[in-house]
Every structure is written in structure tokens, then in C-alpha cells.
Scaffold this active site. Sequence first.
Site, short mmCIF file in Angstrom:
data_model
loop_
_atom_site.label_atom_id
_atom_site.label_comp_id
_atom_site.label_asym_id
_atom_site.label_seq_id
_atom_site.Cartn_x
_atom_site.Cartn_y
_atom_site.Cartn_z
N LYS A 165 38.70 -3.24 0.40
CA LYS A 165 39.48 -4.57 -0.56
C LYS A 165 40.95 -3.97 -0.67
O LYS A 165 41.77 -4.85 -0.85
CB LYS A 165 38.67 -4.63 -1.49
CG LYS A 165 38.88 -3.37 -2.62
CD LYS A 165 37.72 -3.61 -3.97
CE LYS A 165 37.88 -2.46 -4.99
NZ LYS A 165 37.03 -2.40 -5.90
N ARG B 38 31.81 -1.88 -17.48
CA ARG B 38 32.42 -3.14 -16.86
C ARG B 38 31.04 -4.03 -16.58
O ARG B 38 30.47 -4.30 -17.47
CB ARG B 38 33.32 -2.95 -15.47
CG ARG B 38 33.90 -3.91 -14.87
CD ARG B 38 34.76 -3.57 -13.80
NE ARG B 38 34.15 -3.29 -12.73
CZ ARG B 38 34.64 -2.81 -11.60
NH1 ARG B 38 35.85 -2.72 -11.38
NH2 ARG B 38 33.85 -2.57 -10.53
C1 PLP Z 1 36.50 -1.11 -5.85
C2 PLP Z 1 35.06 -0.51 -5.87
C3 PLP Z 1 34.63 0.78 -5.21
C4 PLP Z 1 35.37 1.39 -4.38
O1 PLP Z 1 36.40 2.12 -5.40
P1 PLP Z 1 37.38 3.31 -4.67
O2 PLP Z 1 37.92 4.08 -6.04
O3 PLP Z 1 38.30 2.39 -4.17
O4 PLP Z 1 36.63 4.09 -3.99
C5 PLP Z 1 33.23 0.86 -5.35
N1 PLP Z 1 32.49 0.11 -6.08
C6 PLP Z 1 32.96 -1.13 -6.71
C7 PLP Z 1 31.75 -1.88 -7.64
C8 PLP Z 1 34.25 -1.45 -6.77
O5 PLP Z 1 34.69 -2.54 -7.51
#
Ligand code: PLP
Length: 365
Positions: free
Chosen positions: A38, A133
Site C-alpha cells: 500500500k 483500531r
Molecule cells: C499497513 C498495515 C500493515 C503493514 O504495516 P507496516 O508498518 O507498513 O509494515 C499490516 N497490517 C495492517 C492491518 C495494516 O493496515
Amino acid sequence: MKRRKPALILDHDKLRYNMRSVIGWCGAAGIDVAGVIKITGGMASVARDYAECGAYMIASSRLEQLARAKNAGVDIPMLMIRVPMISELEELVEICEYSLQSEYATLKALDEAAVRAGKVHNVILMADLGDLREGFFELEELVDVAKYVEDVLSGLHLAGIGTNLGCYGSVMPTEDKMDQLVSYAEAVEEAIGRPLEIVSGGATSSLIPVFDKYMPSKVNLLRIGALSFTGPLEDLRTSYGRKEADALHDDVFTLEAEVIEVRTKPTHPIGKLGVDATGRKRTYVDRGMRKRALLAIGRADYGELDDIIPQLEGAEVIGASGDHTILDIEDCKEPVRVGDVIRFKLKYTAILRLTSSENVTTYEI
Ligand SMILES: *Cc1c(COP(=O)(O)O)cnc(C)c1O
């Protein structure tokens, strides 16, 4: 090659080096990696890198990004990591093999969508361990819903449970949090009478238990984005100073911006002060006359000033508006001229924004 400016440069060799390192550390601890794309706005080439480097799944918070990866021929499973909207469940079952879930109503609607599509969709139920969250907050509710998915919803397969830390609540993946996740997984397994395939212990921040060797062996999936892209650049967000991360590249993505004015000016504005371009009242330190370079890139492209780090010794970003950035170059040894290009290393949020800025051309090398 002459590049159109501003240019965002993605070095795939450096990216794959980081991905292989991360996947290697996890693999040695018995953990698979869902490669989170993302941050790049879902570049298919990045998904391909993750697959090539041994990721078990590709993950994103946006369905269209996962669809793009799939359409580009990336043929490992797709995981939706933002709890889905009820309004996108038809697409979800078409595009993704897996998704994170936290609502009973959504699971029921997802089951119907899967049955209609003639598919069985794999779900990972999220447990909220205090980061506040997404996720089931009470263990009892998690177990009840898990049992309901297992026994009643024929279009869904309960693949496992997971958690997310360090996002809203800044909660760290301490040993007690990881142990709590394991005990939740065991409670679900007890209720459904079989082992779960997946226990997902978090994102990049959950590499700390891997580095510090207290990750319970039952945790077998991490969802990793940030560290692969920023390396040790954002210490607090990703590596917490662990030496392993220092060996990674921190210039997978770099920005090139062009100088459009060089002039020595006062450091304190002249006149009656109101608000700046963002509508905020600001204070300015009078440091006398100093040499500055004005760049053709702005906050509309990268966001916050601290998220771009100039790679010119002595230079400092002192301000920006939507389309301009001001660099103090008084202390630079090298001369800076109009038309020169200044390179920047980039923090997470700057990469996130720059990959989706229309004003910026991305070059992949
Ligand atoms: C964005 C996200 C991740 C990845 O997070 P990083 O800190 O970029 O590794 C993993 N799990 C969820 C639910 C996320 O929203």
C-alpha cells in the site's frame, strides 16, 4: 537518461535486497510474510518483487491495488488488510483469497457473496489487544464469532486470527502481547476443535520480537510493508534501533527535485505577519541573511517537511508551501545553481504521497 522533474526513483535491486532480508529473518523464525504494497500506491512491479523474493501473500488496504497485482500476473494469494466495507464484498471475493475481519454483520454478508460467487473465502479474525483500531475486543466475542464462521458460514473458511499493534494506540509488540495473541488462538482452536493455519502477529513493528527472539513459535505470519521500503531511515517506526535493520537500504525510493531560484535573503519575513499557506500562524527565527535554494516540489507532493531528507551536505529544509520547497544552503560546501537537481531520501508518508502525486514522474531502475 534525462528524467522529467520532479522524479521519484525506485531501485528494484535495493528493494529486493530488503525484501529478501526481511523474508529471510522471518523464515528463520518459522514465519511467512504477507508483502504489504500500500505504501507504493500498489505498484504491480513491487508486488512482483515481493512474490519473487518469497512472500507468501500480497497484502494491501485497497482492493484496486490487489486487483492490479493480480491482473499483472502475480499469482500468490491476495490478502485484504483493511477490514472491508460491506459495499465491496463482491469485489473482495473475486480479487482476494484472504481478508482480515472484525464484524459479525460483514462476515454474514461476505459469506453470502462467497456462496453467490461459488467460492470459499479465507478469513483472519482480528483481535484488538489494546492498540484500539480494528478487532474484536473481548475474547468471548472473538471465540463466538470464530465458532459461528466455522460451523455456520459455508462460504467462509476460518484460516486464523491476527492482531495489529503500533497503529493508533502506539502499543508495542511486547512479550505479553504476543503471548496473549497465542492464548487467544488456543481458545479459538479449543472451541472449533482443530488447529488454525494462521496466527498473524502484526506489521513491521512485530519484527522486534523476531529480532529479540521472543516471538512465540505459534505466530506464523507477519504483514510487512514499511521496513522493506524505508530500511533504517525511520528508526522509531520500523526498526527501533535493531542492528539487523541497519544493514538494509534506506534509499529504495529517492526523490529528485529541481532548483528554480538561488538567492541570499533575510531569514525573518518583512511586514505585518498573518498566516502561512496552510492557514497557520508561525514564528520565524532571525538568523540574518542566508543563502537559499527554491525547489519545484511542494507539500502537495510529499506532505510534511521532516519526511524528505536532502542528500546535499549542509542543506536543510526550512519551509514549503503546496508547490515550493525552501532549502537553506548557506552552509553547503558545494555550489548550488538554478537547474541543479537535489536528491532526497524519503520517509514512509512521503513515499506514500509521492507515488500517487500526478506532478511527479516515477522511474524504475
Ligand atoms: C499497513 C498495515 C500493515 C503493514 O504495516 P507496516 O508498518 O507498513 O509494515 C499490516 N497490517 C495492517 C492491518 C495494516 O493496515
